[in-house]
Design a protein around this motif. Sequence first.
Motif, PDB file in Angstrom:
ATOM      1  N   PRO A   1       0.895  -1.057   0.097  1.00 16.76           N
ATOM      2  CA  PRO A   1      -0.168   0.143  -0.110  1.00 16.76           C
ATOM      3  C   PRO A   1       0.787   1.558   0.269  1.00 16.76           C
ATOM      4  N   TYR A   2       2.097   1.032   0.255  1.00 15.46           N
ATOM      5  CA  TYR A   2       2.952   2.433   0.423  1.00 15.46           C
ATOM      6  C   TYR A   2       3.622   2.598  -0.877  1.00 15.46           C
ATOM      7  N   SER A   3       3.344   1.825  -1.986  1.00 16.02           N
ATOM      8  CA  SER A   3       4.037   2.222  -3.237  1.00 16.02           C
ATOM      9  C   SER A   3       3.390   3.274  -3.886  1.00 16.02           C
ATOM     10  N   GLY A   4       4.023   4.120  -4.867  1.00 20.12           N
ATOM     11  CA  GLY A   4       3.548   5.064  -5.411  1.00 20.12           C
ATOM     12  C   GLY A   4       2.516   4.858  -6.492  1.00 20.12           C
ATOM     13  N   THR A   5       1.354   5.581  -6.853  1.00 22.83           N
ATOM     14  CA  THR A   5       0.676   5.176  -7.841  1.00 22.83           C
ATOM     15  C   THR A   5       0.773   6.356  -9.004  1.00 22.83           C
TER      16      THR A   5
END
Length: 469
Positions: free
Chosen positions: A203-207
């Motif tokens: 969930p902490y990855s960039g979109t």
Amino acid sequence: MPAAHPVSRRQMLQRSAAGFGYLALSSLLAGDQPVSAAIPLAPKSPHFPARAKRIIFLFMKGGPSQVDTFDPKPLLQEKDGQPVPFAKPRVQFAPTGNLLKSPWKFQKYGESGIEVSELFPQVAKCVDDLCIINSLHGSNAAHGGALLKMHTGSDSFSRPSMGSWVTYGLGTENQDLPGFVTICPTLAHGGVKNWSSAFLPAPYSGTPLGNASIPATQAQVRYLRNAAVDRGQQRRELDLLAEINREHLQTTGPDQALEGRIDSFELAFRMQAAFPEIEDLGRESAATRTAYGLDDKVTENFGRQCLLARRFVERGVRFVQVTHSDAAVQWDQHGNLKAGHSKNALEVDRPIAALLQDLKLRGLLDDTLVLWGGEFGRTPVAQGTDGRDHNPEGFTMWLAGGGVKSGFKYGATDEFGYYAVENKVHVHDLHATLLHLLGLDHERLTYRYAGRDFRLTDVSGHVVKGILA
């Protein structure tokens, strides 16, 4: 005879030796990969009172020249064409020649009287809001390594990006949106590694919103709309899928990859409603769209990115990156410096100034930290006849808002602009300072992986207290 009902390795460990093997396995798994919180991106308290709540990173890919933008060098103008009177770096990206003066004039602006190149006449009007660091230095003279260093703190290994570390430490303020959005990111020189969460939970990855190879007007999150089924049907499908996955987790134990996938499905569903509203710039006034340059083909692309950045942060996104890049590596003028930097600055000057003024007008600049710069600077000596080579030895970045001094210059390069010599700021120091302004201690913000604790600043970094307001 083969068993009628085969069992998994986990089930075997559960059932044999009174389950002690399974307990040991669970302990090992938990040691390196803690179970995700029920809501991974829920807002978290900082380590201490923060000056900033969010970051906008205006990334100028390729490396803007410090001596042509925010670090004037009169002696460089005087000694044009002469050999540099000291040793060049032992490791250089390419052969270079003699000193090359800047083709642009500098002028003092604002009450602070800070000199800014004529490349940035609109940003210059905001100079009293800027904190200009003229003494950055890094460790890599190649784009790939330097980009990774700037974004992740490591130029040789796959590590979580700073946007991922920020959202891991603080969560986000809007559960209908990602905590970290990168607008039109480059796919070159590390590509996705520059906004990846690496070994941090998914969930902490960039979109990513589009990429640098397409116009910002076409930049969209893929598969945001589902024309096949309505939202009610999607909700029922997701509920069933989540139920099946959680039953699976009860028998297998913690599985971050699966839990991250469940979370991503839920976030994607919520984004279907939230994203279209943010991307609809028709909701902005005509005056605002004009200020950002959406009425001019030269500034429209980057202006749209900057306006989107403001719309994301005011809706609670924690970290937004805006990248100025194209297939030519944009600011990478190994030749034809005057034409290249003139074109680049013209595309970004008006939108950046509009963003700073807009944030200030809306009361967002006080707790939004804006960071501008590239992966390194450029040499004050010539490459060929009219270009500059990569220079990580001394370069400029500036910040605005979010707890930094305004109308202020910090650090210095030598009299020609080659090496950082006064109040030197390493990339690790920059990262430590960004986290500090967000209320995070860079030495405490760690994640245990592969038997050791990792952090954005590796084993280095000091907060640059001299720039704190």
